[in-house]
Design an enzyme around this catalytic site. Structure first.
Site, short mmCIF file in Angstrom:
data_model
loop_
_atom_site.label_atom_id
_atom_site.label_comp_id
_atom_site.label_asym_id
_atom_site.label_seq_id
_atom_site.Cartn_x
_atom_site.Cartn_y
_atom_site.Cartn_z
N ASP A 54 14.07 2.81 4.39
CA ASP A 54 14.42 4.48 4.72
C ASP A 54 14.24 4.79 6.24
O ASP A 54 15.20 5.92 5.75
CB ASP A 54 12.67 5.01 4.43
CG ASP A 54 12.62 4.14 2.67
OD1 ASP A 54 13.19 4.36 2.26
OD2 ASP A 54 10.99 4.78 2.37
N LYS B 43 3.82 1.84 -1.15
CA LYS B 43 4.05 1.92 -2.37
C LYS B 43 3.58 1.65 -4.23
O LYS B 43 3.52 3.45 -4.93
CB LYS B 43 5.20 0.16 -3.07
CG LYS B 43 5.59 0.60 -4.21
CD LYS B 43 6.91 -0.59 -4.98
CE LYS B 43 7.74 -1.23 -3.77
NZ LYS B 43 8.93 -2.16 -4.44
N ASP C 166 11.06 -2.34 -9.61
CA ASP C 166 12.25 -3.55 -8.86
C ASP C 166 12.70 -2.29 -8.26
O ASP C 166 13.98 -2.11 -8.66
CB ASP C 166 13.28 -4.07 -9.06
CG ASP C 166 13.42 -5.33 -8.60
OD1 ASP C 166 11.92 -6.27 -7.99
OD2 ASP C 166 14.07 -6.24 -8.50
N LYS D 255 11.00 14.00 0.16
CA LYS D 255 11.88 12.32 -0.40
C LYS D 255 11.46 12.20 -1.93
O LYS D 255 12.15 12.16 -2.17
CB LYS D 255 11.11 10.66 0.44
CG LYS D 255 11.76 10.11 -0.25
CD LYS D 255 10.88 9.39 0.48
CE LYS D 255 11.15 7.61 0.08
NZ LYS D 255 10.72 6.61 0.35
N ALA E 162 1.09 -1.30 0.12
CA ALA E 162 -0.04 0.28 0.01
C ALA E 162 0.82 1.22 0.08
O ALA E 162 0.72 2.50 -0.29
CB ALA E 162 -1.17 0.00 1.19
#
Length: 213
Positions: free
Chosen positions: A173, A23, A79, A193, A21
């Site tokens: 992260d 991503k 990926d 970010k 979710a």
């Protein structure tokens, strides 16, 4: 693989080949200005294909093609992974695998804190002076149901920190400090970010090719 300039995305539904979710939210946000209705492979009940490729490009194409063929819609997959110089580029394409719990590590699923700990443990085993240089890689693959595809690659360099810091990211992260910054990816505001991440770098290439942006 076809020349990426030969095919363009148009407004409408785009399958994001992920069951993550976080991503989906990040990718949908990056594509929001282009009139695309992003839906996840997970929400469509599509299975996750085996990522048998030995490179980020190969695995991104596997996921995008599987989602496009199963849904009959254009699909985008990424990926991405963390590579650590002192570990010979590991975990690399096995970044997510390092988070998979083994039978003796609890319920099945991914434990990213455990994965971060594995990386840190290997670095500490090499001694306190071990360089902590690392980079995130991202490959974006677009596939259409007829088999045509396009690939875009991005990268963000940085260093590893410990212990993990921040709650706004996902994956590795909280231990990744991007070059030129003091905060981890998980401490930065999402907009900040997005401006500097490996995914943003790959998306900038995708947008330039697909939308002339």
């Amino acid at each position: 693989m076809s020349d990426p300039a030969a095919r363009r995305l148009s407004s409408g539904k785009l399958v994001i080949a992920t069951h993550n979710a976080g991503k989906l939210k990040e990718i949908a946000g990056l594509l929001e200005p282009y009139g695309l209705d992003c839906i996840s492979a997970g929400s469509l009940g599509l299975p996750e294909p085996a990522e048998t490729g030995e490179t980020f490009v190969a695995n991104a194409l596997i996921k995008a093609r599987a989602a496009a063929q199963a849904s009959g819609l254009p699909a985008l997959a990424d990926d991405s992974g963390l590579s650590v110089a002192a570990l010979g580029g590991r975990p690399g394409v096995y970044t997510a695998d390092w988070a998979e719990r083994q039978w003796f590590e609890g319920e099945p699923g991914r434990d990213w804190y455990m994965a971060m700990g594995k990386v840190e443990g290997l670095l500490q085993a090499q001694g306190p002076e071990t360089p902590r240089d690392c980079w995130f890689s991202c490959v974006l693959a677009i596939a259409w149901p007829d088999g045509e595809s396009a690939v875009y690659e991005g990268r963000a360099d940085g260093t590893l920190t410990w212990p993990p810091r921040g709650t706004m990211g996902f994956g590795y992260d909280p231990v990744f400090v991007p070059q030129g910054h003091h905060e981890t990816f998980a401490e930065l505001r999402p907009a900040d970010k997005h401006a500097i991440s490996h995914r943003a770098d790959a998306f900038a290439r995708l947008k330039a090719e697909q939308f002339g942006a």
